[in-house]
Motif scaffolding. Structure first.
Motif, PDB file in Angstrom:
ATOM      1  N   LEU A  12      -4.845  12.712   4.022  1.00  0.00           N
ATOM      2  CA  LEU A  12      -5.470  11.660   2.661  1.00  0.00           C
ATOM      3  C   LEU A  12      -5.584  12.273   2.000  1.00  0.00           C
ATOM      4  O   LEU A  12      -6.734  12.719   1.401  1.00  0.00           O
ATOM      5  CB  LEU A  12      -5.667  10.897   3.199  1.00  0.00           C
ATOM      6  CG  LEU A  12      -5.429   9.392   2.606  1.00  0.00           C
ATOM      7  CD1 LEU A  12      -3.961   8.824   1.920  1.00  0.00           C
ATOM      8  CD2 LEU A  12      -6.299   7.793   2.682  1.00  0.00           C
ATOM      9  N   TYR A  26       0.224  11.695   2.120  1.00  0.00           N
ATOM     10  CA  TYR A  26       0.000  13.078   2.817  1.00  0.00           C
ATOM     11  C   TYR A  26      -0.488  14.496   2.521  1.00  0.00           C
ATOM     12  O   TYR A  26       1.147  14.099   2.180  1.00  0.00           O
ATOM     13  CB  TYR A  26       0.228  12.816   4.177  1.00  0.00           C
ATOM     14  CG  TYR A  26      -0.694  10.947   4.731  1.00  0.00           C
ATOM     15  CD1 TYR A  26      -2.535  11.742   5.193  1.00  0.00           C
ATOM     16  CD2 TYR A  26      -0.323  10.162   4.959  1.00  0.00           C
ATOM     17  CE1 TYR A  26      -3.019   9.811   5.860  1.00  0.00           C
ATOM     18  CE2 TYR A  26      -0.419   9.062   5.235  1.00  0.00           C
ATOM     19  CZ  TYR A  26      -2.159   9.456   5.420  1.00  0.00           C
ATOM     20  OH  TYR A  26      -2.404   7.603   6.166  1.00  0.00           O
ATOM     21  N   THR A  44       0.706  -1.011   0.215  1.00  0.00           N
ATOM     22  CA  THR A  44      -0.328   0.134   0.327  1.00  0.00           C
ATOM     23  C   THR A  44       0.808   1.078   0.240  1.00  0.00           C
ATOM     24  O   THR A  44       1.667   0.680   0.410  1.00  0.00           O
ATOM     25  CB  THR A  44      -1.451   0.014   1.408  1.00  0.00           C
ATOM     26  OG1 THR A  44      -0.657   0.112   2.630  1.00  0.00           O
ATOM     27  CG2 THR A  44      -1.352  -1.231   1.479  1.00  0.00           C
ATOM     28  N   GLU A  86      -3.291   0.206  -3.751  1.00  0.00           N
ATOM     29  CA  GLU A  86      -2.841  -1.382  -3.054  1.00  0.00           C
ATOM     30  C   GLU A  86      -2.924  -1.746  -4.268  1.00  0.00           C
ATOM     31  O   GLU A  86      -4.106  -1.293  -4.800  1.00  0.00           O
ATOM     32  CB  GLU A  86      -3.604  -1.191  -1.724  1.00  0.00           C
ATOM     33  CG  GLU A  86      -5.001  -1.675  -2.114  1.00  0.00           C
ATOM     34  CD  GLU A  86      -5.237  -2.780  -1.102  1.00  0.00           C
ATOM     35  OE1 GLU A  86      -6.560  -3.397  -1.280  1.00  0.00           O
ATOM     36  OE2 GLU A  86      -5.731  -1.558  -0.258  1.00  0.00           O
ATOM     37  N   TYR A 121      -4.659   7.018  -2.137  1.00  0.00           N
ATOM     38  CA  TYR A 121      -4.052   5.290  -1.711  1.00  0.00           C
ATOM     39  C   TYR A 121      -4.439   4.951  -2.325  1.00  0.00           C
ATOM     40  O   TYR A 121      -5.160   4.573  -3.567  1.00  0.00           O
ATOM     41  CB  TYR A 121      -5.063   5.350  -0.652  1.00  0.00           C
ATOM     42  CG  TYR A 121      -4.868   3.991   0.148  1.00  0.00           C
ATOM     43  CD1 TYR A 121      -4.230   3.475   1.020  1.00  0.00           C
ATOM     44  CD2 TYR A 121      -6.281   3.050  -0.326  1.00  0.00           C
ATOM     45  CE1 TYR A 121      -4.339   2.672   1.443  1.00  0.00           C
ATOM     46  CE2 TYR A 121      -5.578   1.921  -0.181  1.00  0.00           C
ATOM     47  CZ  TYR A 121      -5.327   1.198   0.933  1.00  0.00           C
ATOM     48  OH  TYR A 121      -5.517   0.325   1.390  1.00  0.00           O
ATOM     49  N   ARG A 179       0.447   5.676   0.966  1.00  0.00           N
ATOM     50  CA  ARG A 179      -0.691   6.550   1.244  1.00  0.00           C
ATOM     51  C   ARG A 179       0.222   7.410   0.940  1.00  0.00           C
ATOM     52  O   ARG A 179       1.778   8.045   1.708  1.00  0.00           O
ATOM     53  CB  ARG A 179      -0.533   6.255   2.336  1.00  0.00           C
ATOM     54  CG  ARG A 179      -1.764   5.041   2.956  1.00  0.00           C
ATOM     55  CD  ARG A 179      -2.271   5.251   4.123  1.00  0.00           C
ATOM     56  NE  ARG A 179      -3.368   4.225   4.355  1.00  0.00           N
ATOM     57  CZ  ARG A 179      -2.509   2.569   4.271  1.00  0.00           C
ATOM     58  NH1 ARG A 179      -1.552   2.192   4.496  1.00  0.00           N
ATOM     59  NH2 ARG A 179      -3.888   2.356   4.948  1.00  0.00           N
TER      60      ARG A 179
END
Length: 687
Positions: free
Chosen positions: A125, A120, A116, A130, A128, A118
């Motif tokens: 966030l 920010y 995954t 995955e 994202y 992410r």
């Protein structure tokens, strides 16, 4: 190996090292805690800006989690290399983008099960993504995982990954416009690498077909399984075929690793001639080879982490056995082992770098990450050279041994030839071949073969009474001269002498035509001889064709070759009739059938041979008659044969008329005179 081919392989290997080692290895970012992405940069290795932690699960929301209390450790190498980890690995970094370029985060390793990423910005966030590599899928990403950055200013990247394999992850920030160029060059480098392995496989497989040296076949198997191993490890297999079964990619890596090790050890065993030179080591090597098969089977059933452990232990055992075998061969003075040792040294050194990187023992970079590729490329080229050197070394040794043995072989051959020549004077070579044997040494009592052949009998008329007058020595001398003249005529016409019976000869031929040709030539030669008392030599020839048995008779201590059958008896009796019919050459009707297109022969009677119930037609061969008589016989051939037919039909007067017409052409035809006398006698008895 061809010098041009070797130069090509070395050249392409250098190109491969240059492309993979240089173009896929961007410069490290500046040494600060925060990665600064600016317009002056095209790409940067980012692993050195990440920190890592092994804490399992983190609870997430739309806000960035509280990470300050999590024990992250600074990564000190260009690539992430954390060894085997049971828990989820977390990686984080802060970055500042100072320009408006499109940046992409690239992760380049296909061996992880779950990944995954992410992003920010301002603690929120914004993105994202995955990938779950554990599930069954026909769609599999290449060994590049791209994460386009969307944030501006100061942002944080948080990566999680889990793997049953070693955690090794090159992380690179690239500008979008440089991404395709870097991918192209990296794939080109891998293409050259696989091309080298494939070319060597084809080349050495063709050598195996030509030379029939099994070492080349094991070498080809080793290269092909090694190529498959790399194709799986670096994502090319998954890109083409997907993930057909759950965790199948990871298991394929282990299976191909075991197979590669198996063929490598088998190749080393054959190349270094372990079985013949070092039997004790060979036993251990064989046990190691056999143990690969249960390991391959259990890979399907055991838990993945256990399979990975087994898949790494077996190659280590094989490497140890290869090292022991190589060192032992070097100490014994086996010259080809030097090339072999050098080739394996490159591979082992490069693999040590790779393993140390996977275990997190050394700092990871482009060289350590691709070191096994460099080592493999150099190893396979050097092993190919070693195979060529080995063949030359074996040939030199064989040449020396051959030179040492050649004089003994020559002497033995001379003796064998002399013995064979001596045996053939007693037992014809053709006789031995008919029995299906290669030499007289293979012949045993009772060996026999039934077949159809022509049998020729000949003897000198009146020689028995003459021998009583001239004495034994003179008889022997004359017979040897006479028989020496007859033998070449027999051999010339594909026959061979079965036996000498005093002044008589019994010869065998494959067909009637050969026997008749031999009889004509022998009769012509015989007419040139004079008997010891000065009288002209007269001989008779009888030929019959049919089934007979050739074989051996006797006991274990004493045996002889012989021919048995009605054909032999009939030929002998036909030869005896030459005196009665005052002919030089007589043949049977069975022989006539095989030479029916032959001009100089005619049927002269049909009789019952002694001991037979079925009448046999006999034919006179008159090719050697004087020209006038021979031509006359050809002219009235039909009249003569018609007279015999009329005789058989009981029309004696007509038969007699035809025969007397024959005498108009020649009064010297003894067969015409004999038939006239025969008919006259029958008519006289009737009156």
């Amino acid at each position: 190996m061809n010098n041009n081919f070797k130069t090509f392989l070395v050249f392409t290997q250098i190109i491969f090292v240059f492309l993979v080692g240089f173009f896929t290895s961007p410069v490290s970012a500046e040494h600060s805690d925060t990665l600064v992405l600016s317009s002056e940069m095209n790409d940067a290795i980012a692993a050195g800006k990440f920190s890592s932690s092994f804490i399992g699960e983190i609870k997430f929301s739309d806000q960035i989690p509280e990470l300050e209390e999590i024990p992250f450790e600074k990564i000190k190498s260009d690539y992430v290399s954390l060894g085997l980890q049971e828990k989820t690995v977390w990686l984080k970094t802060d970055y500042i983008q100072t320009d408006n370029s499109n940046w992409v985060l690239e992760l380049t390793d296909p061996r992880h099960e779950f990944l995954t990423v992410r992003e920010y910005c301002d603690s929120k966030l914004i993105q994202y993504k995955e990938l779950d590599f554990r599930t069954v899928s026909k769609i599999w990403p290449m060994n590049f995982f791209d994460f386009p950055l969307q944030g501006k200013g100061t942002c944080t990247i948080l990566i999680s990954l889990s793997s049953s394999d070693a955690v090794t992850l090159p992380i690179i920030f690239r500008k979008a416009e440089s991404l395709s160029r870097a991918r192209f060059l990296k794939n080109l480098g891998f293409g050259l690498f696989f091309g080298i392995l494939f070319s060597l496989s084809i080349y050495n497989f063709l050598l195996f077909l030509s030379i029939k040296d099994i070492a080349y076949l094991w070498y080809v198997c080793y290269i092909m399984t090694f190529s498959f191993f790399y194709a799986v490890v670096y994502g090319y297999f998954g890109f083409i075929f997907g993930n057909p079964l759950e965790n199948s990619i990871s298991r394929l890596i282990m299976i191909s690793s075991i197979l590669t090790s198996l063929f490598a050890l088998q190749f080393a065993k054959t190349f270094l001639q372990i079985s013949s030179n070092f039997p004790a080591i060979a036993k251990v090597v064989n046990f190691t080879l056999v143990s690969a098969f249960p390991l391959l089977i259990v890979q399907i059933f055991v838990p993945l982490r256990t399979g990975i452990l087994l898949g790494n232990i077996y190659p280590v055992l094989c490497v140890i056995m290869v090292i022991i075998s190589t060192v032992t061969s070097l100490r014994s003075g086996y010259k080809p082992a030097r090339y072999f040792a050098l080739a394996w040294a490159f591979l082992l050194i490069s693999i040590n770098f790779f393993v140390a990187e996977n275990l997190g023992l050394i700092s990871a970079n482009a060289f350590t990450h691709y070191s096994q590729l460099f080592g493999t490329g150099l190893e396979v080229v050097l092993l190919s050279l070693a195979l060529g050197y080995r063949i030359n070394d074996l040939r030199q040794k064989e040449a020396l041994i051959r030179e040492e043995m050649i004089s003994k072989e020559r002497q033995a051959l001379e003796k064998e030839k002399a013995s064979s020549a001596s045996f053939q004077r007693f037992v014809p070579g053709q006789f031995i071949k008919i029995l299906g044997k290669q030499s007289i040494l293979e012949v045993k009592t009772g060996d026999a073969n039934a077949m159809q052949m022509a049998v020729l009998f000949t003897d000198i008329r009146g020689f028995t009474s003459l021998a009583e007058k001239i004495g034994t020595r003179e008889t022997f001398d004359f017979l040897n001269k006479y028989l020496a003249k007859m033998n070449p005529a027999i051999e010339k016409n594909n026959g061979f002498i079965d036996k000498f019976i005093g002044d008589a000869i019994m010869a065998l031929f494959p067909d009637g035509a050969s026997a008749v040709a031999a009889a004509v030539e022998m009769q012509k030669l015989a007419s040139q001889f004079s008997l010891p008392d000065g009288q002209p030599l007269k001989s008779g020839f009888g030929v019959h064709f049919g089934e007979l048995i050739l074989g051996t008779l006797g006991s274990d201590n004493r045996l002889e070759t012989t021919v048995i059958g009605d054909t032999v008896n009939s030929a002998s009796r036909i030869e005896a009739l030459t005196k009665e019919y005052n002919c030089d050459i007589l043949i049977s009707g069975d022989v006539y059938k095989t030479v029916s297109d032959y001009r100089f022969m005619r049927e002269i009677d049909t009789i019952k041979l002694r001991g037979k119930t079925k009448p046999v037609a006999i034919f006179e061969v008159f090719e050697n008659d004087e020209e006038t008589i021979k031509n006359a016989k050809l002219q009235y051939m039909s009249l003569f044969l018609s007279a015999q037919s009329l005789f058989q039909a009981g029309e004696l007067e007509k038969a007699l008329l035809n025969l007397k017409q024959c005498q108009v052409y020649s009064i010297h035809d003894l067969q015409v005179a004999r038939w006239i006398a025969r008919i006259d006698q029958i008519i006289l008895k009737k009156d």
